[in-house]
Design an enzyme around this catalytic site. Structure first.
Site, PDB file in Angstrom:
ATOM      1  N   ASP A  35       0.802  -1.222   0.000  1.00 47.44           N
ATOM      2  CA  ASP A  35       0.000   0.000   0.000  1.00 47.44           C
ATOM      3  C   ASP A  35       0.840   1.280   0.000  1.00 47.44           C
ATOM      4  OD1 ASP A  35       0.974  -0.526   2.513  1.00 47.44           O
ATOM      5  OD2 ASP A  35      -0.925  -0.236   3.564  1.00 47.44           O
ATOM      6  N   TYR A 151       0.258   2.187  15.722  1.00 46.68           N
ATOM      7  CA  TYR A 151       1.616   2.604  16.077  1.00 46.68           C
ATOM      8  C   TYR A 151       1.579   3.793  17.043  1.00 46.68           C
ATOM      9  CZ  TYR A 151       2.958   0.248  11.664  1.00 46.68           C
ATOM     10  OH  TYR A 151       3.143  -0.650  10.646  1.00 46.68           O
ATOM     11  N   PRO A 152       2.623   3.932  17.876  1.00 44.45           N
ATOM     12  CA  PRO A 152       2.811   5.208  18.572  1.00 44.45           C
ATOM     13  C   PRO A 152       3.449   6.183  17.572  1.00 44.45           C
ATOM     14  CG  PRO A 152       4.497   3.637  19.263  1.00 44.45           C
ATOM     15  CD  PRO A 152       3.610   2.922  18.288  1.00 44.45           C
ATOM     16  N   ARG A 153       2.697   7.171  17.147  1.00 40.72           N
ATOM     17  CA  ARG A 153       3.186   8.088  16.105  1.00 40.72           C
ATOM     18  C   ARG A 153       2.431   9.407  16.204  1.00 40.72           C
ATOM     19  NH1 ARG A 153       2.785   5.753  10.252  1.00 40.72           N
ATOM     20  NH2 ARG A 153       4.798   4.827  10.793  1.00 40.72           N
ATOM     21  N   LYS A 195      -1.241  -5.398  14.149  1.00 39.58           N
ATOM     22  CA  LYS A 195       0.102  -5.145  13.632  1.00 39.58           C
ATOM     23  C   LYS A 195       0.676  -3.931  14.349  1.00 39.58           C
ATOM     24  CE  LYS A 195       2.545  -3.540   9.469  1.00 39.58           C
ATOM     25  NZ  LYS A 195       2.460  -3.300   8.008  1.00 39.58           N
ATOM     26  N   GLY A 221       7.853  -4.200   9.390  1.00 41.40           N
ATOM     27  CA  GLY A 221       9.264  -4.273   9.012  1.00 41.40           C
ATOM     28  C   GLY A 221      10.023  -2.995   9.288  1.00 41.40           C
ATOM     29  N   GLY A 222       9.309  -1.862   9.208  1.00 46.70           N
ATOM     30  CA  GLY A 222       9.960  -0.580   9.458  1.00 46.70           C
ATOM     31  C   GLY A 222      10.860  -0.152   8.318  1.00 46.70           C
ATOM     32  N   GLY A 248       6.572  -4.821   4.367  1.00 48.29           N
ATOM     33  CA  GLY A 248       6.420  -4.291   3.023  1.00 48.29           C
ATOM     34  C   GLY A 248       7.728  -3.870   2.390  1.00 48.29           C
ATOM     35  N   ARG A 249       8.253  -2.703   2.790  1.00 43.91           N
ATOM     36  CA  ARG A 249       9.454  -2.144   2.155  1.00 43.91           C
ATOM     37  C   ARG A 249      10.628  -3.098   2.150  1.00 43.91           C
ATOM     38  NH1 ARG A 249       9.735   3.172   5.642  1.00 43.91           N
ATOM     39  NH2 ARG A 249       8.459   1.829   6.966  1.00 43.91           N
TER      40      ARG A 249
END
Length: 272
Positions: A35, A151-153, A195, A221-222, A248-249
């Protein structure tokens, strides 16, 4: 005495069957998110999307997380599609995920699950939590599993994201507590699969697994990593009790996407 367990509504059966398509008998899975093309244009691995899809399909992951356009290009009907129904781009407020599709759309295209992304501590957190509550209610109505990406973001300087990298490095216990809270939020609001970010070690990620309260927990994956670092992270997450990965990446930006999925599979499913 009446057997309450005998009540099997169609939506419950549908959700169980769809979850089985992703998790199988093992309760483990490898999901490949595709995505990122909507989020950012800086994805070299997705430039030739059809060719990259062929490589990833041949590796047979347990799910491909994507938007409608990419889903339409997946030729292998046996690979489950997880439809992302939330979105944002780096051209505006990337931390502000908005709903761009529906559970009904996912049902129509025979998706195995929907995904929705939530950023905890963002100034838009309340709005995203409201979206999550609405989506999980609809998923229960339609028998559709929901994968919550949480996520914490929050918003950083110059229209960037702040992902608590400094906290993770210098105060790992505080960072772990923050990720645990994220995961507990997803659990409480009805996630079927969760996730989140890996917290850095087997010991502290074990706490995150506990916070999931039995729900399948996948790691992201980050940022791009060398192969050894990536595989070590997967190995440690599985040792801590994770159910798999959603990477992904670190898959599609590699020339050998099929090969890296195979190596991840050896860890997730074969304990190598």
């Amino acid at each position: 005495m009446f057997d309450y367990n005998s009540i099997l509504a169609a939506n419950i059966v549908g959700k169980r069957r769809r979850l089985f398509r992703i998790l199988g008998n093992t309760g483990k899975c490898i999901v490949v998110p595709l995505d990122d093309n909507l989020i950012s244009s800086n994805n070299i691995g997705l430039c030739d999307l059809k060719k990259k899809l062929q490589s990833i399909e041949s590796a047979r992951p347990n799910g491909m997380l994507c938007y409608l356009g990419t889903a339409n290009l997946v030729k292998d009907f046996d690979i489950p599609i997880i439809l992302n129904i939330s979105a944002s781009t780096v051209q505006s407020k990337h931390t502000r995920k908005t709903l761009i599709s529906s559970v009904e759309q996912a049902v129509k295209m025979d998706a195995a699950a929907v995904a929705i992304h939530i950023n905890i501590s963002s100034e838009y957190e309340t709005e995203m939590l409201n979206n999550l509550g609405y989506v999980t209610e609809k998923c229960n109505e339609w028998g559709m599993p929901v994968l919550v990406i949480i996520y914490p973001r929050k918003e950083g300087d110059n229209n960037t994201d702040y992902n608590y990298e400094n906290l993770k490095e210098h105060k790992p216990e505080e960072y772990t507590s923050l990720v645990c809270h994220c995961v507990r939020i997803a659990f409480e609001l009805g996630a079927d699969i969760i996730k989140t970010q890996y917290t850095g070690s087997v010991d502290n990620f074990s706490e995150v697994v506990k916070a999931a309260s039995g729900k399948p927990l996948l790691i992201a994956g980050g940022a791009m990593k060398d192969e050894e670092s990536l595989l070590c992270m997967v190995r440690d997450a599985m040792n801590a009790g994770a159910s798999g990965v959603s990477i992904g990446r670190n898959v599609f930006n590699r020339l050998d996407s099929e090969k890296i999925i195979s190596k991840i599979r050896d860890i997730v499913f074969h304990d190598l």
